[in-house]
Design a protein around this motif. Structure first.
Motif, PDB file in Angstrom:
ATOM      1  N   MET A 158       0.828  -1.203   0.000  1.00  0.00           N
ATOM      2  CA  MET A 158       0.000   0.000   0.000  1.00  0.00           C
ATOM      3  C   MET A 158       0.864   1.256   0.000  1.00  0.00           C
ATOM      4  SD  MET A 158      -3.003  -1.159  -0.294  1.00  0.00           S
ATOM      5  CE  MET A 158      -3.968   0.335  -0.087  1.00  0.00           C
ATOM      6  N   LYS A 159       1.946   1.226   0.758  1.00  0.00           N
ATOM      7  CA  LYS A 159       2.871   2.372   0.768  1.00  0.00           C
ATOM      8  C   LYS A 159       3.446   2.605  -0.623  1.00  0.00           C
ATOM      9  CE  LYS A 159       4.341   1.895   5.596  1.00  0.00           C
ATOM     10  NZ  LYS A 159       5.451   1.435   6.481  1.00  0.00           N
ATOM     11  N   ASP A 160       3.703   1.522  -1.326  1.00  0.00           N
ATOM     12  CA  ASP A 160       4.299   1.614  -2.659  1.00  0.00           C
ATOM     13  C   ASP A 160       3.356   2.263  -3.661  1.00  0.00           C
ATOM     14  OD1 ASP A 160       6.458   1.036  -4.520  1.00  0.00           O
ATOM     15  OD2 ASP A 160       5.130  -0.485  -5.371  1.00  0.00           O
TER      16      ASP A 160
ATOM     17  N   SER B 220      -4.030  10.589  -4.613  1.00  0.00           N
ATOM     18  CA  SER B 220      -4.059  11.794  -3.784  1.00  0.00           C
ATOM     19  C   SER B 220      -4.772  11.539  -2.455  1.00  0.00           C
ATOM     20  CB  SER B 220      -4.768  12.920  -4.534  1.00  0.00           C
ATOM     21  OG  SER B 220      -6.095  12.546  -4.857  1.00  0.00           O
ATOM     22  N   TYR B 221      -5.610  10.505  -2.387  1.00  0.00           N
ATOM     23  CA  TYR B 221      -6.301  10.190  -1.136  1.00  0.00           C
ATOM     24  C   TYR B 221      -5.531   9.135  -0.344  1.00  0.00           C
ATOM     25  CZ  TYR B 221      -8.098   6.502  -4.252  1.00  0.00           C
ATOM     26  OH  TYR B 221      -8.208   5.474  -5.143  1.00  0.00           O
ATOM     27  N   ASP B 222      -5.976   8.885   0.875  1.00  0.00           N
ATOM     28  CA  ASP B 222      -5.325   7.925   1.775  1.00  0.00           C
ATOM     29  C   ASP B 222      -5.677   6.498   1.329  1.00  0.00           C
ATOM     30  OD1 ASP B 222      -4.499   6.261   3.837  1.00  0.00           O
ATOM     31  OD2 ASP B 222      -5.127   7.633   5.424  1.00  0.00           O
ATOM     32  N   VAL B 223      -4.699   5.787   0.776  1.00  0.00           N
ATOM     33  CA  VAL B 223      -4.975   4.448   0.249  1.00  0.00           C
ATOM     34  C   VAL B 223      -5.258   3.442   1.359  1.00  0.00           C
ATOM     35  CG1 VAL B 223      -3.692   4.796  -1.895  1.00  0.00           C
ATOM     36  CG2 VAL B 223      -2.510   3.834   0.099  1.00  0.00           C
TER      37      VAL B 223
ATOM     38  N   GLU C 145      -9.490  -0.088   3.747  1.00  0.00           N
ATOM     39  CA  GLU C 145     -10.479  -0.429   4.786  1.00  0.00           C
ATOM     40  C   GLU C 145     -11.893  -0.354   4.229  1.00  0.00           C
ATOM     41  OE1 GLU C 145     -11.848   1.059   9.267  1.00  0.00           O
ATOM     42  OE2 GLU C 145     -10.252   2.118   8.198  1.00  0.00           O
ATOM     43  N   LEU C 146     -12.157   0.687   3.443  1.00  0.00           N
ATOM     44  CA  LEU C 146     -13.475   0.840   2.821  1.00  0.00           C
ATOM     45  C   LEU C 146     -13.744  -0.304   1.845  1.00  0.00           C
ATOM     46  CD1 LEU C 146     -15.946   2.710   2.492  1.00  0.00           C
ATOM     47  CD2 LEU C 146     -14.694   3.893   0.694  1.00  0.00           C
ATOM     48  N   SER C 147     -12.708  -0.729   1.105  1.00  0.00           N
ATOM     49  CA  SER C 147     -12.839  -1.849   0.166  1.00  0.00           C
ATOM     50  C   SER C 147     -13.199  -3.141   0.898  1.00  0.00           C
ATOM     51  CB  SER C 147     -11.526  -2.055  -0.599  1.00  0.00           C
ATOM     52  OG  SER C 147     -11.211  -0.954  -1.388  1.00  0.00           O
TER      53      SER C 147
ATOM     54  N   GLU D 271     -15.650   8.521  -0.017  1.00  0.00           N
ATOM     55  CA  GLU D 271     -15.264   9.915   0.125  1.00  0.00           C
ATOM     56  C   GLU D 271     -15.272  10.557  -1.261  1.00  0.00           C
ATOM     57  OE1 GLU D 271     -11.531  10.396   2.046  1.00  0.00           O
ATOM     58  OE2 GLU D 271     -12.182   9.468   3.924  1.00  0.00           O
ATOM     59  N   GLU D 272     -15.524  11.842  -1.319  1.00  0.00           N
ATOM     60  CA  GLU D 272     -15.607  12.549  -2.600  1.00  0.00           C
ATOM     61  C   GLU D 272     -14.335  12.391  -3.421  1.00  0.00           C
ATOM     62  OE1 GLU D 272     -16.448  17.080  -4.266  1.00  0.00           O
ATOM     63  OE2 GLU D 272     -16.653  16.622  -2.125  1.00  0.00           O
TER      64      GLU D 272
END
Length: 443
Positions: A180-182, A188-191, A196-198, A290-291
């Motif tokens: 995920m860091k990679d 631009s959003y917090d992956v 978590e949303l996924s 999130e938008e």
């Protein structure tokens, strides 16, 4: 010596399109080779020479080095098909703009939005062609896909039942923190929040499918995993416990879009293929995005947020049709995807032909990667020989691997990927013959 070498990442996403490009280039008299970037038995390809290399993506010098220079040496005629061109927001677009020497390659653009963006950012060789994968939904290729009865029979699906296809885009639920860091650099959003949303959305959607399948035996549900998605035990168990739920990776997503009654989505850009096929779809959103994570072109799409509404729309397709009559999608989608009477594959082949015949689109390079790439692939060759030796019962190989088990993990991962993503010569020949039959009839 080949005129063109086409590199691909995901078989089911790219196979139809790149074989169509190969067919047209061969028809024009050029020698073309198709190769998987995941194929780890590629040592025979170290000396392959090609005038033009067509790659599946090119964000910067990382991809230029990894997929081209380190393997095929310093090549100066490179075309980027860029299989991901639509992103959630403007800031993510900025992160995906080609940088470094990669900026000077030829970049294929599906729509005017991508074309204008790349041109404004200095990609002088950006070319507006339209999306080649949508060519298969145009009149010339109307007989390309199997009819519903034939494709359903291949998988033992009752074609008389209403059939739902869910086009999954859950590609992060299984990724590690390091992975995920990679990929954070591309978004631009917090992956991590997106992962978590996924996970939560996938779990809830699968529970909806289970409930619907148990309560409605006259309905089939096909779960279509994303090419980069791992099919986990949870999904396998859901299919084994419910005779009317199927998980199918085979064939292109367009084949299933054309064959099914109701199209379901979460956040897949394959939803645009539904639009080009003249099909409507439902976006399942048990948890609101999130938008910054939402695609602009899906803002006006039909979305459901609870199970009861989901069932209501499934049972009455007129509700979906009426929704899209009231909320047309053309204005949202067409800036991203050129939609005219022409064919993208012909435009792309025209560009490749020009690259072969002229020096107009050459890019420069500053250093040689030959020593580095030979060293890298020699190490991989040793790892392969060790693992094959262990498979054959070699005590020495087994002992060496026992000290470094990551070797075997790498080998098994490569085998799994190769099995899933490799286009065999037989598949290639079959598709070329089929294209020949269809396109010759048109003439």
């Amino acid at each position: 010596m080949y005129d063109v070498l086409i590199l691909y990442e995901h078989k089911n996403r790219e196979m139809e399109s790149i074989i169509l490009l190969k067919y047209e280039l061969m028809r024009r008299g050029y020698k073309v080779k198709i190769s998987s970037v995941y194929k780890f038995k590629k040592f025979s390809e170290l000396n392959i020479n090609a005038n033009v290399i067509v790659n599946f993506c090119l964000y910067g010098d990382v991809e230029l080095n990894r997929y081209i220079y380190e393997f095929y040496g310093n090549k100066n005629k490179i075309l980027n098909l860029q299989w991901e061109q639509v992103y959630a927001n403007e800031r993510t677009y900025e992160k995906r703009i080609p940088s470094g020497n990669a900026k000077n390659a030829v970049h294929i653009c599906w729509g005017k939005k991508q074309y204008d963006l790349l041109r404004a950012c200095g990609c002088k060789n950006a070319m507006l062609t339209g999306p080649v994968h949508m060519d298969f939904l145009k009149p010339v290729f109307r007989n390309w896909y199997l009819d519903r009865e034939k494709i359903f029979a291949k998988f033992g699906i009752d074609s008389s039942k209403k059939t739902l296809i869910f086009i999954s885009s859950f590609t992060t639920f299984y990724k590690t923190d390091e992975q995920m860091k990679d990929i954070q650099r591309f978004f631009s959003y917090d992956v991590f929040k997106f992962r978590e949303l996924s996970i939560n959305s996938r779990d809830k959607i699968l529970s909806w499918f289970e409930r619907l399948a148990k309560d409605n035996k006259d309905v089939n549900i096909i779960y279509r995993p994303h090419p980069g998605e791992i099919v986990d035990d949870k999904l396998k168990r859901l299919c084994s416990e419910n005779s009317n739920i199927y998980c199918i990776s085979e064939f292109s997503v367009k084949q299933w879009i054309c064959s099914c009654d109701v199209l379901l989505n979460w956040l897949s850009t394959a939803g645009v293929e539904a639009f080009f096929a003249g099909k409507t779809e439902i976006f399942l959103r048990p948890f609101e995005l999130e938008e910054s994570m939402e695609y602009d072109m899906f803002n006006s799409a039909c979305k459901v947020y609870d199970y009861d509404t989901f069932v209501r729309y499934v049972k009455d397709s007129n509700l979906i049709d009426q929704y899209y009559k009231d909320h047309p999608r053309d204005e949202k989608i067409l800036p991203y995807y050129l939609n005219d009477d022409g064919y993208a594959y012909l435009r792309i082949c025209d560009i490749i032909e020009k690259m072969i015949k002229t020096e107009q689109y050459t890019i420069s390079y500053e250093k040689s990667y030959r020593v580095g790439r030979l060293k890298k692939y020699f190490k991989e060759y040793v790892k392969i020989r060790l693992c094959k030796g262990k498979e054959k019962g070699s005590i020495i190989c087994n002992k060496i691997i026992s000290f470094k088990p990551t070797i075997e993990t790498w080998y098994n991962d490569q085998k799994r990927i190769l099995n899933a993503e490799y286009i065999s010569p037989e598949e290639e020949k079959l598709m070329l013959r089929k294209l020949d039959r269809i396109l010759k009839k048109q003439k």
